[in-house]
Design an enzyme around this catalytic site. Structure first.
Site, PDB file in Angstrom:
ATOM      1  N   HIS A 192       0.349  -0.868  -0.105  1.00 56.44           N
ATOM      2  CA  HIS A 192      -0.021  -0.041  -0.136  1.00 56.44           C
ATOM      3  C   HIS A 192       1.234   1.230  -0.095  1.00 56.44           C
ATOM      4  O   HIS A 192       1.959   1.571   0.739  1.00 56.44           O
ATOM      5  CB  HIS A 192      -0.869   0.404   1.360  1.00 56.44           C
ATOM      6  CG  HIS A 192      -1.850  -1.073   1.185  1.00 56.44           C
ATOM      7  ND1 HIS A 192      -1.746  -2.478   1.248  1.00 56.44           N
ATOM      8  CD2 HIS A 192      -3.140  -0.562   1.727  1.00 56.44           C
ATOM      9  CE1 HIS A 192      -3.099  -2.471   1.308  1.00 56.44           C
ATOM     10  NE2 HIS A 192      -4.251  -1.860   1.268  1.00 56.44           N
ATOM     11  N   GLU A 195      -2.260   6.103  -0.801  1.00 51.32           N
ATOM     12  CA  GLU A 195      -3.690   6.158  -0.174  1.00 51.32           C
ATOM     13  C   GLU A 195      -3.745   7.335   0.349  1.00 51.32           C
ATOM     14  O   GLU A 195      -4.716   8.287   0.171  1.00 51.32           O
ATOM     15  CB  GLU A 195      -3.533   4.807   0.968  1.00 51.32           C
ATOM     16  CG  GLU A 195      -5.297   4.994   1.241  1.00 51.32           C
ATOM     17  CD  GLU A 195      -5.628   3.935   1.552  1.00 51.32           C
ATOM     18  OE1 GLU A 195      -4.735   2.751   2.670  1.00 51.32           O
ATOM     19  OE2 GLU A 195      -7.311   3.112   2.339  1.00 51.32           O
TER      20      GLU A 195
HETATM   21  N1  ADE Z   1      -5.931  -2.388   6.231  1.00 52.13           N
HETATM   22  C1  ADE Z   1      -7.015  -2.649   5.996  1.00 52.13           C
HETATM   23  N2  ADE Z   1      -7.371  -2.272   4.888  1.00 52.13           N
HETATM   24  C2  ADE Z   1      -6.722  -1.026   4.612  1.00 52.13           C
HETATM   25  C3  ADE Z   1      -6.634  -0.129   3.843  1.00 52.13           C
HETATM   26  N3  ADE Z   1      -7.769   0.724   3.542  1.00 52.13           N
HETATM   27  N4  ADE Z   1      -5.148   0.901   4.060  1.00 52.13           N
HETATM   28  C4  ADE Z   1      -4.262   0.522   4.959  1.00 52.13           C
HETATM   29  N5  ADE Z   1      -4.663  -0.078   5.856  1.00 52.13           N
HETATM   30  C5  ADE Z   1      -5.467  -1.337   5.238  1.00 52.13           C
HETATM   31 ZN    ZN Z   2      -5.844  -2.297   1.446  1.00 48.07          ZN
END
Ligand code: ADE
Ligand code: ZN
Length: 331
Positions: A192, A195
């Site tokens: 990730h 975000e």
């Molecule tokens: N864990 C579960 N969903 C998540 C997200 N959208 N961003 C980061 N960690 C997560």
């Molecule tokens: Zn996620």
């Protein structure tokens, strides 16, 4: 209902598929006290200010998951729903540290999930992969111990590692050593990034962790050089539109950057992230963006094809799934 597009789900946290009804049933089965008496009361708590406010509830509710059977039931319920939404292949994140921290060992978690995943082809017509995701707000030492404890499953049940949880202040650079060891062990890598966090975290995930896909990555658009790199290398970005709105990374679905990402030539896929919490599974995300952003049939077909292009599949399986996408007729 018309037949949904065949697609791969590449960004899905199994803990985020825990529906309120199942949470209450598992709480009763395991004698776990929850501060909610009904599914509606629990659903009413699903209102989030940001990523952290969601994570607080997400981790609190994992308390109901205790036995191998609980993890099997959770994954099987997800796979049944996914099949109805056109999912033919699912690459599923799990957060072992969210369970080991509560005294549930990783072997219970993997064995339980593995039972549902092993049966998924026959029961639901879905091929699967499992991605072990590290919680980036915990220590490097904890991630290293988690990686070691999962070694018996490398290359069999576990295909890849990921990086999730609270992004701000926890840059990918922190986990360079962990990802180097995972790559040495033959695991695929994703993370990730972008975000809530800045474009620099996307650069770090690519250059320091050696990831093959970026989960979310929506803030990449703030950096023209990064967009050019992602376009040139066709790095897949697993975008989760309903999640971005619910966690207030994007104000309204109508403002979502997905069309700009497609126009920039990026390899984007549409996914559901934590569907129980964010108001929809993957086909629900496709429908929502179709309505809010006016995506046409060819754009939707491309997003579905992208999901198989970006998946950790062998080439014959990828070709077979792409042929299904090509043969799909919109009803
Ligand atoms: N864990 C579960 N969903 C998540 C997200 N959208 N961003 C980061 N960690 C997560
Ligand atoms: Zn996620």
């Amino acid at each position: 209902m018309t037949t949904p597009l065949p697609k791969a789900e590449l960004h899905l946290h199994i803990e985020g598929t825990l529906e309120p009804e199942l949470a209450l049933a598992l709480a009763a089965r395991n004698g776990v006290e929850l501060p909610y008496r009904s599914a509606d009361e629990l659903r009413a708590a699903y209102s989030f200010r940001d990523l952290q406010s969601f994570l607080d509830l997400y981790y609190a509710l994992t308390a109901v998951l205790r036995t191998e059977q609980d993890f099997t039931d959770l994954a099987d319920a997800y796979l049944a729903r996914a099949a109805r939404q056109g999912v033919r292949h699912a690459e599923i994140f799990f957060d072992p540290q969210a369970h080991t921290a509560r005294g549930v060992d990783i072997h219970t978690v993997v064995a339980g999930l593995g039972r549902a995943l092993d049966a998924a082809g026959e029961r639901h017509g879905i091929s699967t992969r499992l991605i072990l995701s590290f919680l980036r707000d915990l220590s490097v030492q904890s991630a290293l111990e988690t990686l070691e404890s999962a070694r018996p499953y490398f290359g069999t049940l576990i295909t890849a590692v990921g990086l999730d949880s609270a992004e701000a202040g926890n840059p990918p650079a922190k986990f360079q050593e962990v990802f180097a060891l995972a790559r040495e062990a033959g695991l695929r890598c994703v993370a990730h990034a972008g975000e809530e966090g800045p474009p620099e975290y996307v650069w770090e995930a690519l250059d320091l962790l050696g990831v093959e896909r970026i989960d979310h990555g929506i803030r990449s658009l703030e950096d023209g050089k990064l967009v050019e790199r992602l376009r040139r290398e066709q790095v897949p970005l697993t975008v989760c539109p309903l999640s971005n709105v619910r966690l207030r990374c994007v104000d309204r679905l109508e403002d979502h950057p997905l069309p700009r990402m497609l126009d920039a030539g990026l390899l984007v896929t549409v996914n559901s992230d934590d569907p129980s919490y964010f108001g929809g599974y993957v086909e629900d995300n496709f429908r929502a963006v179709t309505a809010a952003l006016g995506l046409d049939e060819e754009q939707r077909r491309m997003l579905a094809a992208n999901s198989f292009r970006a998946a950790f599949l062998d080439e014959p399986a990828r070709a077979a799934y792409l042929a299904e996408v090509e043969a799909h007729r919109f009803g």
